[in-house]
Design an enzyme around this catalytic site. Structure first.
Site, PDB file in Angstrom:
ATOM      1  N   TYR A 166       6.822   7.951  10.139  1.00 45.27           N
ATOM      2  CA  TYR A 166       5.499   8.197   9.072  1.00 45.27           C
ATOM      3  C   TYR A 166       6.018   9.908   8.548  1.00 45.27           C
ATOM      4  CZ  TYR A 166       1.411   5.822  11.529  1.00 45.27           C
ATOM      5  OH  TYR A 166       0.576   4.483  12.182  1.00 45.27           O
ATOM      6  N   SER A 167       4.508  10.372   7.806  1.00 45.11           N
ATOM      7  CA  SER A 167       4.581  11.771   6.923  1.00 45.11           C
ATOM      8  C   SER A 167       5.712  12.747   7.721  1.00 45.11           C
ATOM      9  CB  SER A 167       3.314  11.736   6.549  1.00 45.11           C
ATOM     10  OG  SER A 167       2.714  10.750   5.601  1.00 45.11           O
ATOM     11  N   ASP A 181       3.183  14.755  10.866  1.00 43.85           N
ATOM     12  CA  ASP A 181       3.589  15.072   9.411  1.00 43.85           C
ATOM     13  C   ASP A 181       4.416  17.170   9.441  1.00 43.85           C
ATOM     14  OD1 ASP A 181       1.826  12.940   8.780  1.00 43.85           O
ATOM     15  OD2 ASP A 181       0.373  14.024   8.875  1.00 43.85           O
ATOM     16  N   GLU A 222      -4.122  16.904   9.810  1.00 43.31           N
ATOM     17  CA  GLU A 222      -2.805  15.501   9.535  1.00 43.31           C
ATOM     18  C   GLU A 222      -2.570  16.987   8.258  1.00 43.31           C
ATOM     19  OE1 GLU A 222      -3.567  10.903   9.734  1.00 43.31           O
ATOM     20  OE2 GLU A 222      -4.453  12.268   8.109  1.00 43.31           O
ATOM     21  N   LEU A 272       0.745  -1.184  -0.140  1.00 37.81           N
ATOM     22  CA  LEU A 272       0.445  -0.051   0.007  1.00 37.81           C
ATOM     23  C   LEU A 272       1.211   1.146  -0.475  1.00 37.81           C
ATOM     24  CD1 LEU A 272      -3.240   0.656   2.177  1.00 37.81           C
ATOM     25  CD2 LEU A 272      -1.267   2.272   2.412  1.00 37.81           C
ATOM     26  N   LEU A 273       0.438   1.979  -1.183  1.00 36.80           N
ATOM     27  CA  LEU A 273       1.168   3.213  -1.073  1.00 36.80           C
ATOM     28  C   LEU A 273      -0.311   4.635  -0.299  1.00 36.80           C
ATOM     29  CD1 LEU A 273       1.930   5.639  -3.964  1.00 36.80           C
ATOM     30  CD2 LEU A 273       0.182   5.965  -2.557  1.00 36.80           C
ATOM     31  N   ASN A 274       0.763   4.885   0.916  1.00 37.67           N
ATOM     32  CA  ASN A 274       0.140   6.669   0.701  1.00 37.67           C
ATOM     33  C   ASN A 274       0.333   7.647   0.730  1.00 37.67           C
ATOM     34  OD1 ASN A 274       0.711   5.397   3.133  1.00 37.67           O
ATOM     35  ND2 ASN A 274      -0.808   7.170   4.187  1.00 37.67           N
ATOM     36  N   ASP A 275       0.792   9.004   1.466  1.00 35.76           N
ATOM     37  CA  ASP A 275       0.973  10.472   1.421  1.00 35.76           C
ATOM     38  C   ASP A 275       2.035  10.196   0.167  1.00 35.76           C
ATOM     39  OD1 ASP A 275      -0.618   9.971   3.702  1.00 35.76           O
ATOM     40  OD2 ASP A 275       0.003  10.827   5.146  1.00 35.76           O
ATOM     41  N   GLN A 329       4.949   6.756   1.922  1.00 35.81           N
ATOM     42  CA  GLN A 329       4.642   6.344   2.503  1.00 35.81           C
ATOM     43  C   GLN A 329       3.759   5.299   2.225  1.00 35.81           C
ATOM     44  OE1 GLN A 329       3.795   6.931   6.828  1.00 35.81           O
ATOM     45  NE2 GLN A 329       5.260   8.064   5.678  1.00 35.81           N
TER      46      GLN A 329
HETATM   47  C1  FRU Z   1      -2.260  10.562   6.487  1.00 38.54           C
HETATM   48  C2  FRU Z   1      -1.774   9.881   8.081  1.00 38.54           C
HETATM   49  C3  FRU Z   1      -0.496  10.460   8.047  1.00 38.54           C
HETATM   50  C4  FRU Z   1       0.135  10.250   9.243  1.00 38.54           C
HETATM   51  C5  FRU Z   1       0.513   8.813   7.515  1.00 38.54           C
HETATM   52  C6  FRU Z   1      -0.007   7.613   8.182  1.00 38.54           C
HETATM   53  O1  FRU Z   1      -2.955   9.873   5.722  1.00 38.54           O
HETATM   54  O2  FRU Z   1      -2.508   9.148   8.393  1.00 38.54           O
HETATM   55  O3  FRU Z   1      -1.159  11.630   9.048  1.00 38.54           O
HETATM   56  O4  FRU Z   1       1.589  10.467   8.927  1.00 38.54           O
HETATM   57  O5  FRU Z   1      -0.638   8.773   7.124  1.00 38.54           O
HETATM   58  O6  FRU Z   1       0.651   7.035   6.852  1.00 38.54           O
END
Ligand code: FRU
Length: 491
Positions: free
Chosen positions: A106-107, A166, A222, A44-47, A63
């Site tokens: 984290y981010s 973040d 966030e 999974l990719l996120n931020d 992420q």
């Molecule tokens: C936003 C978030 C950030 C956090 C990160 C964790 O999507 O929840 O606040 O640092 O993702 O993956």
């Protein structure tokens, strides 16, 4: 599959090379893999994180949970590019390998200091009793890997909960200070942004809270960002816990901006009202950077937390949006796809078409990866629709209602749908008649830019590969379009 805590927090030390290879192989051959978007090789990719331009190269981190489509242990994955279109895979940049990022790196953001690239992020630590302790960390990127992790804030300051993360950093030439904005939750469970400052980048002090008119606007903010653009101060953040208001705020969490003026000394921010950055289904946690021409570029996560996506079963989830250039016009942020994406164009087709109360399938225009540019030359119709990824009963509809001057993105019949999402349409009221659309289609996404980037819709769709038609429909009258289509090649 039931994800136990142990499964979610595996690291590369817990997973054999063979198993990870198998995961990657499965993902490589999965349907719905994108062609020109940044996506994870597995998991999974996120931020987007650490966006920075340095010595002729763009660095994009994100992420990453490597082992399945679930939010678990997070790494920073790293890609580089000369143009934000063609990317080189650089592998993992930050591994969660210390006590203070034991449950995820984290981010955060990146900045170049004395010619060294500094990655500034939140270490997510959980105690034995599963209490969260956030650490703000600075790490230096040496080659492809980070080193010398240094904590500059431990825990949250008085008045805030453990939801404190973040950091986005920048240098202010007027005050000659570095600043960091950090997303926070006050102890009364409202969201805020906290500011730190540093003269030398090593010693940081708490400066205070950014003072906005939104003293009670959701329970957590966030991914904050701050920059100056076209003579305005811009604050981006993602408030969680905002209630739906008609067509607005319909996604699980919001992502938007405040435009105004920041007095950095007092932290007072005078601003217009909060506006959403994107009206589509899948957009969150954006970050910006200054590009090679000093332009302000934004990249977002084309996904949302706490939502099940159709690709999850295939062992991967999400991608980043295409990069967009920001500008301020009439006190709103406009977003336009970066020009460099034009390098992907080939096989141009162009036609001027009039349709009268009719439906027209553009037989020669089939495709699954393309860009459409549509000028509305004349519109007497009450409604018109552009259906993409169409075949049989399947299509994704972009609709305009001329009388109401409203635009609807409808994925009701797009194919497989994410779960945990409110409804299957997103609607926005336009301030002027719709006269221009720019549409980017990839295997499983659509990004729409309306009226020169005044309104943007980013959404994932999960159609059959054979749904590749384009159909135009007009209701109650004539509409004349000047349509150009370019097929897009792999990034
Ligand atoms: C936003 C978030 C950030 C956090 C990160 C964790 O999507 O929840 O606040 O640092 O993702 O993956």
């Amino acid at each position: 599959m039931e994800w136990t805590r142990e499964m979610k927090y595996r690291t590369f030390e817990d997973v054999s090379d063979e198993l990870f290879k198998e995961m990657k192989k499965k993902v490589k051959h999965a349907r719905w893999r994108q062609m020109y978007h940044i996506q994870p090789i597995s998991g999974l990719l996120n931020d987007p994180n650490g966006l920075v331009y340095h010595e002729g190269l763009y660095h994009v981190f994100y992420q990453w949970h490597p082992f399945g489509a679930i939010h678990g242990m997070k790494y920073w994955y790293h890609v580089t590019s000369p143009d934000l279109v063609h990317f080189t895979d650089e592998g993992v940049a930050i591994s969660p390998d210390t006590l203070f990022d034991s449950h995820g790196a984290y981010s955060g953001s990146a900045i170049v200091v004395d010619n060294e690239m500094k990655l500034v992020y939140t270490g997510n630590h959980r105690t034995k009793d599963w209490e969260r302790v956030p650490y703000q960390v600075i790490s230096t990127l040496k080659g492809n890997e980070d080193s010398e992790k240094k904590v500059f804030v431990k825990g949250a300051p008085n008045g805030y909960t453990e939801h404190f993360r973040d950091p986005k950093v920048w240098y202010d030439e007027n005050t000659e200070y570095y600043y960091a904005v950090i997303g926070a939750q006050r102890v009364d469970k409202t969201g805020a942004i906290v500011v730190y400052q540093s003269k030398d980048f090593n010693h940081w002090e708490l400066k205070g809270e950014l003072k906005t008119d939104y003293s009670s606007f959701g329970y957590m903010w966030e991914c904050p960002d701050y920059f100056n653009l076209d003579g305005k101060g811009v604050v981006l953040f993602c408030p969680q816990g905002i209630e739906r208001k008609g067509d607005a705020f319909r996604n699980r969490y919001q992502s938007g901006y405040l435009l105004g003026h920041l007095d950095i000394k007092s932290l007072k921010f005078d601003h217009y009202q909060f506006e959403e950055l994107d009206y589509g289904f899948d957009f969150y946690a954006p970050q910006t950077l200054k590009g090679a021409q000093e332009e302000r570029i934004l990249i977002g996560w084309m996904g949302l937390p706490e939502t099940t996506y159709p690709t999850d079963k295939d062992g991967w989830a999400h991608c980043l949006t295409i990069p967009r250039v920001l500008s301020v016009q009439d006190n709103h942020l406009f977003q336009q796809p970066i020009k460099a994406l034009q390098q992907l164009r080939h096989s141009k087709k162009r036609e001027v078409l009039t349709i009268n109360d009719d439906s027209l399938v553009l037989e020669e225009w089939k495709g699954t990866h393309y860009e459409l540019l549509i000028d509305v030359l004349d519109n007497q119709a009450s409604h018109f629709h552009i259906d993409i990824r169409q075949s049989g009963d399947e299509y994704t509809r972009c609709s305009y209602d001329a009388k109401a001057r409203s635009f609807t993105f409808d994925r009701s019949l797009s194919g497989a749908l994410p779960e945990g999402v409110d409804g299957t349409t997103r609607v926005v009221q336009l301030s002027n008649a719709l006269d221009h659309m720019q549409i980017f289609v990839d295997t499983s996404s659509v990004e729409l830019f309306l009226n020169g980037g005044q309104y943007v819709f980013s959404s994932r769709i999960f159609p059959n590969a054979s749904s590749d038609g384009i159909r135009i429909v007009s209701e109650n009258g004539n509409v004349t379009f000047d349509i150009t289509k370019y097929n897009l090649k792999e990034g």
